[in-house]
Design an enzyme around this catalytic site. Structure first.
Site, PDB file in Angstrom:
ATOM      1  N   SER B  26       0.818  -1.209   0.000  1.00 43.72           N
ATOM      2  CA  SER B  26       0.000   0.000   0.000  1.00 43.72           C
ATOM      3  C   SER B  26       0.856   1.265   0.000  1.00 43.72           C
ATOM      4  O   SER B  26       1.863   1.351   0.703  1.00 43.72           O
ATOM      5  CB  SER B  26      -0.885  -0.015   1.242  1.00 43.72           C
ATOM      6  N   GLY B  77       2.062  11.461   5.208  1.00 45.16           N
ATOM      7  CA  GLY B  77       0.893  11.869   5.976  1.00 45.16           C
ATOM      8  C   GLY B  77      -0.405  11.275   5.458  1.00 45.16           C
ATOM      9  O   GLY B  77      -1.460  11.896   5.589  1.00 45.16           O
ATOM     10  N   ASN B 132      -4.946  -0.912   8.104  1.00 40.84           N
ATOM     11  CA  ASN B 132      -3.705  -0.333   8.624  1.00 40.84           C
ATOM     12  C   ASN B 132      -3.957   0.129  10.052  1.00 40.84           C
ATOM     13  O   ASN B 132      -4.677   1.107  10.262  1.00 40.84           O
ATOM     14  CB  ASN B 132      -3.298   0.843   7.720  1.00 40.84           C
ATOM     15  N   CYS B 135      -1.609   3.685  12.433  1.00 36.49           N
ATOM     16  CA  CYS B 135      -1.785   5.130  12.564  1.00 36.49           C
ATOM     17  C   CYS B 135      -2.273   5.503  13.965  1.00 36.49           C
ATOM     18  O   CYS B 135      -2.838   4.697  14.682  1.00 36.49           O
ATOM     19  CB  CYS B 135      -2.712   5.646  11.480  1.00 36.49           C
ATOM     20  N   ILE B 196       5.911  -6.161   7.930  1.00 40.34           N
ATOM     21  CA  ILE B 196       5.741  -5.070   8.869  1.00 40.34           C
ATOM     22  C   ILE B 196       5.438  -3.771   8.121  1.00 40.34           C
ATOM     23  O   ILE B 196       5.836  -3.612   6.962  1.00 40.34           O
ATOM     24  CB  ILE B 196       7.003  -4.848   9.752  1.00 40.34           C
ATOM     25  N   GLY B 222      12.686  -0.011   3.079  1.00 39.48           N
ATOM     26  CA  GLY B 222      13.833  -0.380   2.252  1.00 39.48           C
ATOM     27  C   GLY B 222      14.639  -1.500   2.889  1.00 39.48           C
ATOM     28  O   GLY B 222      14.302  -1.985   3.978  1.00 39.48           O
TER      29      GLY B 222
END
Lengths: 284, 309
Positions: B26, B77, B132, B135, B196, B222
């Site tokens: 995503s 964001g 998700n 957040c 993760i 990465g």
């Protein structure tokens, strides 16, 4: 019904360096052999480049195209850049025959409205890179189609005379080349923004257009001037990028919005060339 | 193009049938149009859409990204067009591909999650939800939903209750014990977990003494995070019985194989897309090649084959 893909997919190409040298202190011009489809690139478009086979730097780096030449031996793309950080330092050490992975041409370039007769190019420092390409492109177009361009004036500024890049090319392509240096070593003693301001009376809202690229304060200044005189202006913006295609949303630039919510566009996909009126300038 | 030489690659993620285990992560693949010029989207196992919220979100001011050693930090964001605009403007395009479309959803309150899940329920062309929970929960002082077992349970349970779609809960690594959160969301009804998400990090410009990111902190992704991700995936696969999707620094088929071997049923490619738009295809072809070379005819004979002496 599925979206069948008949056309061949774009890919990252391997480009070999055919020439690479320091044109001025900390400024390099790299010439790369690229596939012939790069000839379709328009001034203001850019490429994402990575040193082939190297894991570090991790992300590809964006560079605007400084020239494209076609010879019988192939198409050569020029990248004019300033050494700023890790990525450009590593690029600057590359030699002839070294290879880069190149993705592009990407983004939206400058767009010349057909009703404009007077063109001002305002270039600051290495920001000249896409504008010399544009100057030559417009001159070629003017010659070919007898388009109504009456004059192309380039305002070229740098900190000092040695860093006035692409001077010869601009002198050839433009009707007039106006110079400024911050230290007064050549031309007008001051910023290119001031120099341009001094000549603003030559331009009107109904027949002129400004194309601008340079450091943030300079573009902010130019954007402020053209706004006052309602002269259309296109600016080439810069931000840190990762993907180059509008997926990561990293290279955001704040633009005007109708509602209360801030609105961001991507430099890579929506730009890098924007109408200066659309940008929310930091000190504007 | 099935032939005898092509190994079986299809996997089932909690009821979502995938033709192969390679998914896009995503927020790294836009809404499809961005990378369609570069890859055949029909070949992907699944397409995970950029995270959707109830209302459109502008995202953070720039700078939003900075490269770090073997990776990058981002603080975008959660900019997105909002669930309604997605359904109207983006889903029709994605539905044109023969690929499982999984919508990633998030919110600032549990109610936000419920509303987005309800809105997507019954919409044709969506194969599943990825929730998700990394957040911040504004009602709990900004502590991430996925940082607190009770909240993680509650958000999973409530989303599950309002949707007929399989749900994948995407876990944050910024916790003391990720296996605990994984167990809790399984108990709450998650059909799968993906992990993760990015690791929280920061970077400072010593010239200006300012953080490189406008948001100060950002999510690290990465290859720098791959060993951490792999360890967490391995731990979680031993604790839950639902499928686990491995994410974190996968750059090539070798990296993907490591995740499959420790027990991931599928994998997601994220940051690698930025460096190589064909990364998903390269990973897919690399896994196939590995299977052929090693005489593995079905991907399930590869998943969870870690040999510990």
């Amino acid at each position: 019904m599925t979206n069948t893909i008949k056309e061949s997919k774009k890919s990252i190409v391997t480009a070999r360096i055919v020439d690479h040298y320091e044109v001025a202190r900390n400024h390099f011009l790299m010439s790369l052999k690229v596939p012939s489809y790069f000839q379709a690139a328009v001034p203001g478009q850019f490429v994402m480049m990575r040193v082939k086979g190297r894991e570090d730097p991790f992300l590809p780096r964006p560079f605007s195209i400084n020239f494209l030449n076609s010879h019988n031996t192939g198409t050569i793309m020029g990248i004019l850049y300033k050494v700023i950080g890790k990525g450009t330092t590593i690029f600057s050490r590359l030699k002839k025959d070294d290879e880069l992975s190149v993705m592009g041409p990407l983004g939206n370039g400058f767009n010349m409205p057909p009703d404009r007769k007077k063109i001002a190019l305002v270039a600051g420092g290495v920001g000249v890179a896409p504008l010399s390409f544009l100057a030559e492109y417009l001159k070629r177009q003017t010659n070919a189609s007898a388009q109504g361009i009456e004059e192309i004036v380039c305002f070229l500024g740098a900190s000092t005379s040695q860093l006035l890049l692409d001077r010869g090319r601009l002198a050839d392509a433009c009707s007039k080349l106006m110079i400024s240096t911050d230290d007064g070593s050549d031309g007008y003693h001051g910023t290119v923004t001031e120099l341009f301001q001094n000549h603003i009376d030559s331009y009107t809202d109904n027949d002129s257009i400004v194309f601008c690229c340079g450091p943030d304060p300079m573009m902010t200044g130019v954007a402020g001037i053209v706004k006052k005189y309602s002269i259309p202006c296109q600016v080439s913006m810069e931000e840190r990028m990762a993907c180059g295609v509008g997926a990561c949303l990293g290279c955001a630039v704040r633009v005007k919005s109708h509602g209360d919510r801030p609105r961001y566009m991507t430099v890579c996909k929506d730009g890098p060339v924007f109408d200066s009126k659309d940008i929310i300038w930091k000190q504007a | 193009m099935k032939s005898k030489n092509v190994p079986g690659m299809n996997v089932d993620i909690g009821g979502i049938e995938l033709k192969n285990p390679v998914m896009t992560a995503s927020g790294t693949f836009g809404y499809g149009e961005e990378y369609n010029p570069y890859i055949d989207i029909n070949r992907l196992g699944a397409f995970i859409v950029k995270g959707l919220s109830r209302e459109p979100r502008s995202g953070s001011p720039p700078p939003r990204i900075i490269e770090t050693a073997a990776g990058m930090l981002n603080a975008v964001g959660l900019q997105n067009i909002g669930v309604d605009a997605f359904i109207k403007e983006k889903l029709p395009y994605l539905s044109g591909f023969d690929v499982a479309v999984i919508t990633n959803i998030f919110g600032e309150t549990i109610d936000d999650y419920i509303r987005v899940a309800e809105r997507l329920n019954g919409v044709p062309g969506i194969a599943g939800l990825e929730v998700n929970i990394s957040c911040p929960n504004v009602k709990k002082g900004g502590i991430a939903f996925g940082d607190d077992p009770e909240t993680a349970y509650e958000v999973t349970r409530k989303v599950k209750n309002v949707t007929d779609l399989p749900i994948i809960v995407k876990l944050t690594p910024n916790v003391t014990d990720i296996t605990r959160i994984a167990r809790v969301v399984e108990e709450a009804g998650a059909d799968a977990v993906s992990l993760i998400n990015t690791l929280k990090g920061m970077a400072v410009n010593v010239e200006t003494m300012k953080p490189y990111l406008n948001n100060i902190t950002g999510g690290l992704s990465g290859p720098a995070i791959k060993p951490v991700a792999l360890r967490m995936v391995w731990e979680v696969t031993r604790e839950v019985s639902i499928p686990v999707i491995g994410i974190g620094g996968i750059m090539n088929a070798h990296d993907a194989l490591e995740f499959l071997i420790v027990g991931a049923t599928a994998i997601q490619i994220g940051t690698a897309n930025f460096i190589n738009p064909r990364a998903t295809m390269d990973v897919l072809e690399g896994i196939q090649h590995y299977m052929v070379e090693n005489g593995i005819s079905d991907i399930h004979d590869l998943i969870g084959t870690l040999t510990v002496e």
